[in-house]
Design an enzyme around this catalytic site. Structure first.
Site, PDB file in Angstrom:
ATOM      1  N   LYS A 298      -5.399   5.361  -4.515  1.00  0.00           N
ATOM      2  CA  LYS A 298      -4.736   4.714  -5.057  1.00  0.00           C
ATOM      3  C   LYS A 298      -4.551   4.478  -6.144  1.00  0.00           C
ATOM      4  O   LYS A 298      -3.663   4.886  -6.708  1.00  0.00           O
ATOM      5  CB  LYS A 298      -3.218   4.417  -3.697  1.00  0.00           C
ATOM      6  CG  LYS A 298      -3.402   4.462  -2.676  1.00  0.00           C
ATOM      7  CD  LYS A 298      -2.474   6.204  -2.428  1.00  0.00           C
ATOM      8  CE  LYS A 298      -1.086   6.222  -2.674  1.00  0.00           C
ATOM      9  NZ  LYS A 298      -0.733   7.394  -2.790  1.00  0.00           N
TER      10      LYS A 298
ATOM     11  N   TYR B  51      -8.799   3.775   0.851  1.00  0.00           N
ATOM     12  CA  TYR B  51      -7.626   3.972   0.581  1.00  0.00           C
ATOM     13  C   TYR B  51      -7.006   3.283  -0.368  1.00  0.00           C
ATOM     14  O   TYR B  51      -6.548   4.494  -1.258  1.00  0.00           O
ATOM     15  CB  TYR B  51      -6.701   3.741   2.056  1.00  0.00           C
ATOM     16  CG  TYR B  51      -4.645   3.967   1.625  1.00  0.00           C
ATOM     17  CD1 TYR B  51      -4.912   5.319   0.933  1.00  0.00           C
ATOM     18  CD2 TYR B  51      -4.530   2.968   1.400  1.00  0.00           C
ATOM     19  CE1 TYR B  51      -3.618   5.163   0.821  1.00  0.00           C
ATOM     20  CE2 TYR B  51      -2.708   2.927   0.860  1.00  0.00           C
ATOM     21  CZ  TYR B  51      -2.919   4.724   1.003  1.00  0.00           C
ATOM     22  OH  TYR B  51      -0.858   4.674   0.444  1.00  0.00           O
TER      23      TYR B  51
END
Length: 377
Positions: free
Chosen positions: A162, A158
């Site tokens: 990002k 994750y």
């Protein structure tokens, strides 16, 4: 500078943060011409919340996938400002890497391409503190800022998505548009977000109820972090969007990232959650369930078991080493640069944020107890 007359697209408008941004935009005294609230799904509760706002601003809801280029092309037509919050948040591995990449990175890139083709001038990206870290060694940061040097190492998928998405956003700043203007982008790196409707607080509340009303501690007291209230991070997006339209301020903002925090006290994740629920009579475990080093080995064992079971069954451990590092690394940041460059200031005090969040928790507490009781039957 105001947003009067602006047409704005908010992606992820059905989410925890996206809903609050839409509501605050609807509250603007000098109304926007239109707010387009887009998401893959927008709940009836979110629509009801939007409908409560008394405004002359046109609100258009659009349901579609961030990976759908045709949908994005339609969504941005005639828009001058995009606030992009849509993403998948996953710290345990419930979502496969390819899906995370397709939504968080490729979806952002497709949205950027649509903006450039349609002369959208301003783009605000909701980034994450996890773009910075913590790294696998758990090196701490105390009151860091945008100039703090930090050695980053590989971490959650994750966090990697990002980071890559933020890079795509900032690299496109100053790209020429067909109308002769130039694309303006910036990214806001949010701390851990809390507040009413927080899915994480809801999860913690359920776990605490099931653990005989005692919150299970997974972070050391000295692992200080500074969460941000959802109303304040939403307000940061609106303030930077206004500043982007200011000829003097925009030069300080364009192509940059900013940490957005507020005046929430610096506590560990566990102690912060306890601070929000203690008035309801909940307790908290005084220490970790085992020494931190042993917890790391335990998390490693769970990861090995998960890997070995892959050919037969999908087992997702409730704990892994990156998450354990995240929960036990002191990691706090200042909002001074955002305050200096575009006038960011928290809209809600800590007292107000705690009160509003506490009232929501008190309201849902009996409902969650009843739900969990029926679920157990």
């Amino acid at each position: 500078m105001s947003l009067a007359g602006v047409k704005c697209l908010v992606t992820g408008a059905g989410g925890f943060l996206g809903q609050r941004i839409v509501c605050q935009l609807l509250e603007e005294e000098e109304g926007l011409a239109e707010i387009r609230a887009t998401d893959k799904a927008i709940s009836s509760e979110a629509l009801r919340r939007f409908g409560k706002q008394k405004t002359k601003t046109l609100l258009t809801t659009m349901q579609g996938d961030i990976r759908d280029a045709a949908f994005l092309h339609k969504a941005v037509q005639g828009v001058s400002l995009v606030i992009h919050t849509a993403c998948i948040i996953d710290t345990l591995g419930h979502v496969d890497r390819q899906t995370l990449w397709d939504v968080n990175v490729r979806g952002t890139q497709l949205l950027l391409e649509a903006c450039l083709r349609n002369d959208v001038q301003y783009f605000v990206y909701t980034s994450s503190l996890e773009v910075t870290g913590p790294n696998s060694r758990g090196d701490p940061i105390f009151n860091g800022d945008e100039d703090t040097v930090y050695q980053r190492t590989k971490t959650f998928p994750y966090a990697e998505t990002k980071k890559e998405a933020e890079k795509s956003v900032l690299e496109l700043d100053s790209q020429p548009l067909q109308d002769g203007s130039r694309f303006v982008t910036c990214a806001l790196r949010s701390m851990f977000i809390f507040g009413e409707e927080s899915p994480f607080l809801l999860l913690h509340l359920d776990e605490t109820i099931q653990n005989d009303n005692v919150f299970y501690r997974m972070s050391r007291k000295e692992a200080l972090v500074n969460p941000v209230y959802v109303g304040n991070i939403a307000w940061g997006h609106i303030q930077v969007a206004k500043a982007m339209r200011d000829p003097e301020k925009v030069q300080h903002i364009r192509g940059k990232f900013y940490y957005i925090s507020d005046d929430t006290p610096h506590l560990s994740y566990a102690d912060f959650t306890y601070e929000l629920i203690k008035e309801l009579g909940y307790g908290i475990a005084p220490k970790l369930p085992m020494p931190l080093t042993m917890l790391y080995y335990y998390a490693l064992l769970l990861e090995i078991v998960s890997f070995l079971l892959q050919p037969f069954v999908r087992y997702i451990p409730t704990l892994n080493r990156p998450l354990l590092t995240l929960l036990n690394t002191p990691f706090t940041f200042s909002y001074r640069k955002a305050q200096r460059d575009f006038g960011y200031a928290p809209r809600y005090s800590w007292k107000e944020a705690k009160q509003l969040t506490g009232q929501w928790i008190a309201k849902i507490d009996p409902l969650r107890r009843a739900y969990l009781k029926n679920k157990a039957l």
